[in-house]
Design a protein around this motif. Structure first.
Motif, PDB file in Angstrom:
ATOM      1  N   UNK A  19     -11.333 -26.832  -7.667  1.00  0.00           N
ATOM      2  CA  UNK A  19     -10.532 -25.620  -8.010  1.00  0.00           C
ATOM      3  C   UNK A  19     -10.721 -23.833  -7.735  1.00  0.00           C
ATOM      4  N   UNK A  20     -12.215 -23.972  -7.952  1.00  0.00           N
ATOM      5  CA  UNK A  20     -11.762 -22.043  -7.341  1.00  0.00           C
ATOM      6  C   UNK A  20     -10.979 -22.100  -6.416  1.00  0.00           C
ATOM      7  N   UNK A  21     -12.004 -22.747  -5.093  1.00  0.00           N
ATOM      8  CA  UNK A  21     -11.141 -22.878  -4.135  1.00  0.00           C
ATOM      9  C   UNK A  21      -9.437 -22.403  -3.884  1.00  0.00           C
ATOM     10  N   UNK A  22      -9.199 -23.620  -4.802  1.00  0.00           N
ATOM     11  CA  UNK A  22      -7.215 -22.626  -4.570  1.00  0.00           C
ATOM     12  C   UNK A  22      -7.207 -22.234  -5.327  1.00  0.00           C
ATOM     13  N   UNK A  23      -8.074 -21.475  -6.525  1.00  0.00           N
ATOM     14  CA  UNK A  23      -7.371 -20.515  -7.055  1.00  0.00           C
ATOM     15  C   UNK A  23      -7.838 -18.948  -6.159  1.00  0.00           C
ATOM     16  N   UNK A  24      -8.932 -18.958  -5.421  1.00  0.00           N
ATOM     17  CA  UNK A  24      -8.349 -17.556  -4.358  1.00  0.00           C
ATOM     18  C   UNK A  24      -7.335 -18.031  -3.491  1.00  0.00           C
ATOM     19  N   UNK A  25      -6.611 -18.581  -3.099  1.00  0.00           N
ATOM     20  CA  UNK A  25      -6.147 -18.996  -2.000  1.00  0.00           C
ATOM     21  C   UNK A  25      -4.758 -18.436  -2.471  1.00  0.00           C
ATOM     22  N   UNK A  26      -4.421 -19.155  -4.095  1.00  0.00           N
ATOM     23  CA  UNK A  26      -3.379 -19.176  -4.615  1.00  0.00           C
ATOM     24  C   UNK A  26      -3.571 -17.189  -5.085  1.00  0.00           C
ATOM     25  N   UNK A  27      -3.977 -16.774  -5.367  1.00  0.00           N
ATOM     26  CA  UNK A  27      -3.937 -15.864  -5.663  1.00  0.00           C
ATOM     27  C   UNK A  27      -4.036 -13.961  -4.432  1.00  0.00           C
ATOM     28  N   UNK A  28      -4.207 -14.848  -3.554  1.00  0.00           N
ATOM     29  CA  UNK A  28      -4.988 -13.187  -2.789  1.00  0.00           C
ATOM     30  C   UNK A  28      -3.014 -13.965  -2.018  1.00  0.00           C
ATOM     31  N   UNK A  29      -2.806 -15.097  -1.353  1.00  0.00           N
ATOM     32  CA  UNK A  29      -1.114 -15.450  -1.210  1.00  0.00           C
ATOM     33  C   UNK A  29      -0.029 -14.414  -2.423  1.00  0.00           C
ATOM     34  N   UNK A  30       0.120 -14.833  -3.792  1.00  0.00           N
ATOM     35  CA  UNK A  30       0.906 -13.872  -4.140  1.00  0.00           C
ATOM     36  C   UNK A  30       1.103 -12.902  -4.539  1.00  0.00           C
ATOM     37  N   UNK A  31      -0.350 -11.474  -4.449  1.00  0.00           N
ATOM     38  CA  UNK A  31      -0.702 -10.506  -3.978  1.00  0.00           C
ATOM     39  C   UNK A  31       0.451  -9.511  -2.822  1.00  0.00           C
ATOM     40  N   UNK A  32       0.502 -10.302  -1.737  1.00  0.00           N
ATOM     41  CA  UNK A  32       0.309 -10.211  -0.303  1.00  0.00           C
ATOM     42  C   UNK A  32       2.029 -10.656  -0.352  1.00  0.00           C
TER      43      UNK A  32
ATOM     44  N   UNK B 254       4.503  -0.092  -9.731  1.00  0.00           N
ATOM     45  CA  UNK B 254       3.696  -1.510 -10.431  1.00  0.00           C
ATOM     46  C   UNK B 254       4.124  -2.850  -9.748  1.00  0.00           C
ATOM     47  N   UNK B 255       4.521  -2.760  -8.610  1.00  0.00           N
ATOM     48  CA  UNK B 255       4.881  -4.117  -7.608  1.00  0.00           C
ATOM     49  C   UNK B 255       3.127  -3.913  -6.959  1.00  0.00           C
ATOM     50  N   UNK B 256       3.270  -1.953  -6.220  1.00  0.00           N
ATOM     51  CA  UNK B 256       1.860  -2.462  -5.302  1.00  0.00           C
ATOM     52  C   UNK B 256       0.382  -2.620  -6.175  1.00  0.00           C
ATOM     53  N   UNK B 257       0.498  -1.854  -7.251  1.00  0.00           N
ATOM     54  CA  UNK B 257      -0.451  -2.839  -8.330  1.00  0.00           C
ATOM     55  C   UNK B 257      -1.257  -3.855  -8.611  1.00  0.00           C
ATOM     56  N   UNK B 258       0.151  -4.722  -8.441  1.00  0.00           N
ATOM     57  CA  UNK B 258      -0.169  -6.285  -9.046  1.00  0.00           C
ATOM     58  C   UNK B 258      -0.673  -6.131  -7.531  1.00  0.00           C
ATOM     59  N   UNK B 259      -0.284  -6.318  -6.684  1.00  0.00           N
ATOM     60  CA  UNK B 259      -0.283  -6.680  -5.506  1.00  0.00           C
ATOM     61  C   UNK B 259      -1.933  -6.658  -5.218  1.00  0.00           C
ATOM     62  N   UNK B 260      -2.659  -5.547  -5.015  1.00  0.00           N
ATOM     63  CA  UNK B 260      -4.226  -4.791  -5.791  1.00  0.00           C
ATOM     64  C   UNK B 260      -4.836  -5.806  -6.680  1.00  0.00           C
ATOM     65  N   UNK B 261      -4.203  -6.144  -7.225  1.00  0.00           N
ATOM     66  CA  UNK B 261      -5.051  -7.207  -8.862  1.00  0.00           C
ATOM     67  C   UNK B 261      -4.901  -7.606  -8.040  1.00  0.00           C
ATOM     68  N   UNK B 262      -3.905  -9.213  -7.600  1.00  0.00           N
ATOM     69  CA  UNK B 262      -3.993 -10.714  -7.034  1.00  0.00           C
ATOM     70  C   UNK B 262      -5.383 -10.651  -6.135  1.00  0.00           C
ATOM     71  N   UNK B 263      -5.646  -9.859  -5.479  1.00  0.00           N
ATOM     72  CA  UNK B 263      -7.065  -9.696  -4.205  1.00  0.00           C
ATOM     73  C   UNK B 263      -7.920  -9.243  -5.215  1.00  0.00           C
ATOM     74  N   UNK B 264      -8.472  -8.663  -6.270  1.00  0.00           N
ATOM     75  CA  UNK B 264      -9.735  -9.033  -6.758  1.00  0.00           C
ATOM     76  C   UNK B 264      -9.374 -10.264  -7.392  1.00  0.00           C
ATOM     77  N   UNK B 265      -8.113 -10.691  -7.841  1.00  0.00           N
ATOM     78  CA  UNK B 265      -8.505 -11.391  -8.876  1.00  0.00           C
ATOM     79  C   UNK B 265      -8.970 -13.323  -7.747  1.00  0.00           C
ATOM     80  N   UNK B 266      -8.857 -12.662  -6.592  1.00  0.00           N
ATOM     81  CA  UNK B 266      -9.132 -14.022  -5.893  1.00  0.00           C
ATOM     82  C   UNK B 266     -10.623 -13.974  -5.380  1.00  0.00           C
ATOM     83  N   UNK B 267     -11.139 -12.302  -5.374  1.00  0.00           N
ATOM     84  CA  UNK B 267     -12.349 -12.497  -5.211  1.00  0.00           C
ATOM     85  C   UNK B 267     -13.134 -13.163  -6.875  1.00  0.00           C
TER      86      UNK B 267
END
Length: 441
Positions: free
Chosen positions: A312-325, A407-420
Motif C-alpha cells: 500500500x505505501x508504494x501505491x500511495x507514493x505513486x498516487x500522490x506524485x501523479x496528482x501533484x504533476x 493555490x494550484x501550484x502550492x497544492x502540486x508541491x504539497x502532493x510531491x511532499x506526500x509522495x515522499x
C-alpha cells in the motif's frame, strides 16, 4: 511494486465455499445498501462549489467568508468521523447513520431562510458538517471491518467510489438548478435526497453478521456479536492517544491532510468558480467535475484491487506524485471552453481522486488492528482539516490576487511532499503488537 503472494493465497483459501453457505453472502447486500446510502448522502458534498458565486452575488459576502463556512463543514466532517465510528460500536450502525442523514437534511433546508453569514456557518458548516462526518469514510471502514475478511480492499474501493458516484448523479442536476432556478431549490434537493435514504438504512442495513446468523465474508468461523462498547468518546480519545505515540500515525495523517487539501478543499470547492473566472459556463465546469466522478469510480475500485495485491505505501507514493504533476498543469489548461488537454486532465485527475483511500485504510488496519476504524477516523479528520484550510485559503487567495493560480501550484508541491512521506512508512513487522492494540497505562 512487491507482490504479497502469501497473504493472497491465504485469502483464496478463506473464500472457498462451505456446505450450507448461501451462494451470495449477506455481506454483499449490506455493502450494496451502504453504497446506495453514501450515494444519497453525497448530494451535500456536491453543492459547496456551486454556491460560492451565487451567495457572493446575492449577499455580497466575500469568497473568503463563504470559504470559511465550507472550511467549518469540512473540518467538522473530519473531527466527527472518529467519534461516529465509536458511536457505531455503542449504538449500532443503523441508528447513527439514520440520525446523521436527518441532521444533514435539517441543516441543508434551513439555509433556504438564512440572511446573514453566521447562519451559513451554523447551518451548512456546523449541522451539515457534523451530519456528514457521521457518514464519512469511517462508516465504510466500519462496515468493511465487520462484514468482510476477504476482499476488504475491493469492497473499500467500491464504497469509497460511492461518494464519487453521488457526485456524478447530483452535480449536473444541482448545477442546472442553480443556474436556472437559483441556489435555494438546489439546497432543498440536497435535503430531500438525504432524507429519502433514511428508510432504506433503517429497513435493510444490519450492524453485524451475527444479527443474521452468519460469519463475516471469508471468515473461517462464526463470531458472536460483541456487546455494545460504552464510553465511546473516552475510547475514541484513548485510541488517538495511543496511536499518536507512533510514527505511522503521523505519516498517514500528514499524507491524508494533503490528500484532502488537494481534492475536497481545492478542486471540489474552487474548480467551478476558477473555471468560471476563465469564462467557462458554470454548467460546463460542473459537468467536468461530474466526469471526474466517473473516472474516480474506476480509479478507486482499481485501487482497492491493487491494494489486495501490492504494497500500500508504494501505491500511495505513486498516487500522490501523479496528482501533484496534474495540478501543476491545471492553471495552463483553464479556458472559456472545454478542449482536449482539459479532458485529459479530468480523466487523469479523476482516476487519482480518492484512489488513496483503500491503501490508507489497509495501512491503518496493518498497524492498528481492531482499532483501525477509529484510527482511520482520526486520519480522516486530518484529511478534512487539510481540506478546510485550503477551502478557506483558496477563497482568500482569489480575493487578494484575483486568480487561483498560486493555490494550484502550492497544492502540486504539497502532493510531491506526500509522495515522499508515503515512502517513509515502514511495513509493520509480522508478529509484532500494534501500539494501538496495547491498553494505555
Amino acid at each position: 511494486m512487491t507482490q504479497t503472494s502469501e497473504p493472497f493465497a491465504a485469502q483464496r483459501f478463506r473464500e472457498q465455499p462451505t456446505p450450507g453457505r448461501p451462494r451470495l453472502h449477506r455481506a454483499w447486500f449490506v455493502a450494496a445498501v451502504t453504497f446506495v446510502t453514501i450515494i444519497g448522502a453525497a448530494a451535500f458534498a456536491s453543492l459547496p462549489g456551486l454556491l460560492i458565486d451565487p451567495l457572493h452575488d446575492e449577499f455580497h459576502w466575500s469568497r473568503g467568508m463563504i470559504g470559511l463556512a465550507v472550511s467549518v463543514n469540512l473540518a467538522l466532517y473530519g473531527l466527527t468521523a472518529p467519534f461516529a465510528a465509536a458511536l457505531m460500536d455503542r449504538f449500532g450502525i443503523r441508528r447513527v447513520v439514520a440520525v446523521a442523514l436527518t441532521v444533514i437534511s435539517v441543516g441543508s433546508v434551513l439555509t433556504v431562510w438564512m440572511t446573514t453569514a453566521w447562519q451559513l456557518v451554523l447551518y451548512w458548516g456546523v449541522l451539515v458538517g457534523m451530519g456528514s462526518g457521521s457518514m464519512a469514510l469511517a462508516f465504510a471502514a466500519t462496515v468493511t471491518n465487520r462484514w468482510f475478511v476477504a476482499r476488504r480492499g475491493l469492497v473499500t474501493g467500491v464504497l469509497t467510489a460511492a461518494s464519487a458516484s453521488g457526485q456524478l448523479v447530483f452535480l449536473p442536476v444541482l448545477s442546472w438548478l442553480v443556474v436556472h432556478h437559483g441556489w435555494r431549490p438546489a439546497a432543498v434537493t440536497v435535503a430531500l435526497a438525504a432524507l429519502a435514504v433514511v428508510p432504506l438504512v433503517w429497513l435493510l442495513l444490519r450492524d453485524h453478521p451475527a444479527d443474521v446468523g452468519q460469519s463475516a465474508y471469508g471468515a473461517p468461523e462464526f463470531v458472536p456479536k460483541p456487546p455494545p462498547l460504552t464510553g465511546a468518546a473516552r475510547r475514541t480519545v484513548g485510541v488517538l492517544a495511543r496511536a499518536a505515540r507512533t510514527g505511522p500515525f503521523w505519516l498517514l495523517a500528514g499524507t491524508f491532510a494533503i490528500c484532502g487539501a488537494s481534492t475536497n478543499g481545492l478542486v471540489k470547492t474552487h474548480f467551478v468558480p476558477a473555471a468560471h473566472d476563465h469564462g467557462m459556463p458554470v454548467t460546463a465546469a460542473a459537468s467536468l467535475l461530474a466526469v471526474i466522478g466517473v473516472f474516480d469510480v474506476v480509479g478507486t475500485i482499481a485501487s482497492g484491487w491493487f491494494t489486495d495485491r501490492f504494497e500500500p505505501r508504494r501505491l500511495l507514493a505513486v498516487y500522490y506524485a501523479l496528482r501533484g504533476i496534474s495540478l501543476l498543469f491545471l492553471p495552463m489548461l483553464l479556458a472559456p471552453s472545454v478542449h482536449p488537454p482539459m479532458v485529459l486532465f479530468i480523466v487523469f485527475y479523476g482516476l487519482d481522486w480518492v484512489a488513496t483511500v483503500p491503501p490508507t485504510i489497509a495501512l491503518c488496519r496493518e498497524h492498528y488492528g481492531e482499532d483501525s476504524a477509529i484510527v482511520f477516523g482520526w486520519v480522516l479528520a486530518s484529511h478534512q482539516v487539510g481540506a478546510a484550510v485550503v477551502a478557506y485559503v483558496g477563497g482568500v487567495v482569489r480575493d487578494v490576487f484575483g486568480s487561483y493560480d498560486v493555490i494550484w501550484y502550492a497544492s502540486g508541491a504539497m502532493c510531491a511532499a506526500a509522495a515522499l512521506m508515503a515512502l517513509v512508512l515502514s511495513p509493520r513487522a509480522t508478529g509484532t503488537a500494534s501500539p494501538a492494540d496495547t491498553p494505555a497505562a
